[in-house]
Design a protein around this motif. Sequence first.
Motif, PDB file in Angstrom:
ATOM      1  N   ALA B  13      66.567  53.107 157.327  1.00 42.65           N
ATOM      2  CA  ALA B  13      65.320  52.907 156.653  1.00 42.65           C
ATOM      3  C   ALA B  13      64.543  51.764 156.608  1.00 42.65           C
ATOM      4  O   ALA B  13      63.206  51.795 156.230  1.00 42.65           O
ATOM      5  CB  ALA B  13      65.854  53.580 155.276  1.00 42.65           C
ATOM      6  N   ASP B  14      65.383  50.531 156.033  1.00 43.80           N
ATOM      7  CA  ASP B  14      64.243  49.056 156.013  1.00 43.80           C
ATOM      8  C   ASP B  14      64.564  48.711 157.634  1.00 43.80           C
ATOM      9  O   ASP B  14      63.020  48.018 156.971  1.00 43.80           O
ATOM     10  CB  ASP B  14      65.449  48.017 155.930  1.00 43.80           C
ATOM     11  N   SER B  15      63.969  48.737 158.694  1.00 50.03           N
ATOM     12  CA  SER B  15      64.117  48.727 159.734  1.00 50.03           C
ATOM     13  C   SER B  15      62.416  49.173 159.919  1.00 50.03           C
ATOM     14  O   SER B  15      61.690  48.955 160.709  1.00 50.03           O
ATOM     15  CB  SER B  15      65.292  48.423 161.224  1.00 50.03           C
ATOM     16  N   ALA B  16      62.463  50.623 159.851  1.00 49.08           N
ATOM     17  CA  ALA B  16      61.952  51.852 160.609  1.00 49.08           C
ATOM     18  C   ALA B  16      60.283  50.982 159.165  1.00 49.08           C
ATOM     19  O   ALA B  16      59.429  51.057 159.777  1.00 49.08           O
ATOM     20  CB  ALA B  16      61.961  52.689 160.000  1.00 49.08           C
ATOM     21  N   HIS B  17      60.935  50.817 158.153  1.00 44.74           N
ATOM     22  CA  HIS B  17      59.890  50.601 157.236  1.00 44.74           C
ATOM     23  C   HIS B  17      59.206  49.366 157.073  1.00 44.74           C
ATOM     24  O   HIS B  17      57.977  48.847 157.279  1.00 44.74           O
ATOM     25  CB  HIS B  17      60.488  50.195 155.982  1.00 44.74           C
ATOM     26  N   ASP B  18      60.021  48.516 157.991  1.00 47.19           N
ATOM     27  CA  ASP B  18      59.271  46.991 158.394  1.00 47.19           C
ATOM     28  C   ASP B  18      58.421  47.376 158.988  1.00 47.19           C
ATOM     29  O   ASP B  18      56.666  46.861 159.511  1.00 47.19           O
ATOM     30  CB  ASP B  18      60.279  46.072 159.155  1.00 47.19           C
ATOM     31  N   VAL B  19      58.816  47.772 160.815  1.00 47.76           N
ATOM     32  CA  VAL B  19      57.619  47.832 161.425  1.00 47.76           C
ATOM     33  C   VAL B  19      56.455  48.742 161.568  1.00 47.76           C
ATOM     34  O   VAL B  19      55.805  48.596 161.602  1.00 47.76           O
ATOM     35  CB  VAL B  19      58.811  48.573 162.597  1.00 47.76           C
ATOM     36  N   ALA B  54      54.111  56.561 156.727  1.00 47.97           N
ATOM     37  CA  ALA B  54      55.377  56.905 157.399  1.00 47.97           C
ATOM     38  C   ALA B  54      55.978  55.996 156.846  1.00 47.97           C
ATOM     39  O   ALA B  54      57.771  55.395 156.253  1.00 47.97           O
ATOM     40  CB  ALA B  54      55.065  56.796 158.508  1.00 47.97           C
ATOM     41  N   GLY B  55      55.675  54.628 157.142  1.00 41.48           N
ATOM     42  CA  GLY B  55      56.338  52.833 156.640  1.00 41.48           C
ATOM     43  C   GLY B  55      57.088  53.600 154.764  1.00 41.48           C
ATOM     44  O   GLY B  55      57.661  53.008 154.298  1.00 41.48           O
ATOM     45  N   PHE B  56      56.405  54.349 153.898  1.00 41.21           N
ATOM     46  CA  PHE B  56      56.219  54.639 152.429  1.00 41.21           C
ATOM     47  C   PHE B  56      57.791  55.125 152.153  1.00 41.21           C
ATOM     48  O   PHE B  56      58.698  54.868 151.515  1.00 41.21           O
ATOM     49  CB  PHE B  56      55.009  54.700 151.650  1.00 41.21           C
ATOM     50  N   PHE B  57      57.856  56.034 153.017  1.00 40.90           N
ATOM     51  CA  PHE B  57      58.863  57.053 153.370  1.00 40.90           C
ATOM     52  C   PHE B  57      59.687  56.573 153.336  1.00 40.90           C
ATOM     53  O   PHE B  57      60.723  56.651 152.527  1.00 40.90           O
ATOM     54  CB  PHE B  57      57.983  58.322 154.578  1.00 40.90           C
ATOM     55  N   PHE B  58      59.891  55.783 154.833  1.00 31.84           N
ATOM     56  CA  PHE B  58      61.056  54.858 154.728  1.00 31.84           C
ATOM     57  C   PHE B  58      61.354  54.220 153.396  1.00 31.84           C
ATOM     58  O   PHE B  58      62.799  53.656 153.469  1.00 31.84           O
ATOM     59  CB  PHE B  58      61.755  54.172 156.049  1.00 31.84           C
ATOM     60  N   THR B  59      60.193  53.310 152.854  1.00 32.28           N
ATOM     61  CA  THR B  59      60.554  52.660 151.466  1.00 32.28           C
ATOM     62  C   THR B  59      61.902  53.362 149.981  1.00 32.28           C
ATOM     63  O   THR B  59      62.590  52.718 150.539  1.00 32.28           O
ATOM     64  CB  THR B  59      59.456  52.297 151.545  1.00 32.28           C
ATOM     65  N   VAL B  60      60.933  54.679 150.147  1.00 26.50           N
ATOM     66  CA  VAL B  60      61.440  55.360 149.375  1.00 26.50           C
ATOM     67  C   VAL B  60      63.330  55.957 149.282  1.00 26.50           C
ATOM     68  O   VAL B  60      63.863  55.599 148.558  1.00 26.50           O
ATOM     69  CB  VAL B  60      60.589  57.147 149.285  1.00 26.50           C
TER      70      VAL B  60
END
Lengths: 153, 122
Positions: B13-19, B54-60
């Motif tokens: 989730a962290d990888s997806a959030h950063d990108v 999408a980044g916010f979803f992965f942050t959650v």
Amino acid sequence: MTNQSEPRSRRMKTYAVLALAVLAQAAGNVFLSKGMKYVASLEHAGALDLTAIPLQAAGNPMIWIGVALSIAFYILFATALSWTDLSLVLPVISAEVFVNVAFADYFLGESVSTVRWTGTFLIAAGVILVLRSERKKALPPCQDQRVETVPER
Amino acid sequence: MKTAIVIAIIVLADSAHDVLLTKGMKQVGEVSTIKPRELFLYARKVVSNKNFLAGFFFTVLYFFSFLAVLSWADLSFVFPATSLVYVAGTFGARFVLGEKVSFQRWVGILLVCMGVAMTSLQ
């Protein structure tokens, strides 16, 4: 303001915001850890755990303080990202591993061992190597020696 | 085992959030005003950006997984272990995107793995 001082002042501003972000995140993690450990220590009725634990967590002020500090981190980090590249932001953010372990040691009394501190040091060194290799790849050869330059938008 | 699975979710989730967050914020542009009306318009632009959302979803997802693991594991182990995001990123670059990974980067990955293994010993 000269052309030279403009990127420098922007870089200082970015680092200041990132320093605040790292401190907010580490403090937030301390509150979240304290809050979640407290919630987990409460008596829960077996099958009802899935509803009882989130409800207990939602009513715990330490969790809310942790959430507020995490949101502060998120806003500060996003602001810094809008000013510069991820490649410049991440080395500063990589310092967060030390700050978080130090906060866990001091505020949560986790009594971090020498082995764990050595591991933390290896992680930070590894992260720096990874990020340096990424930055080398991203910059053209003529800019390779000027890594301190903030890319112009 | 439970800790390892939750840390794997956190790392992905962290990888997806950063990108996604970086891509989204670059598309929206930088914050250049403190006027409330313009700040409101800027915020509207941010929250309507698909990459940011999408980044916010992965942050959650990252956040709730992180909360869960903190209820039973030490912060001084969990937080350093999330650095495995760099390992995931490198393997993704090499084996998914087919990029060439430098020797320096492999050494960095080895150090991160050794460090995480050491932090898990306490």
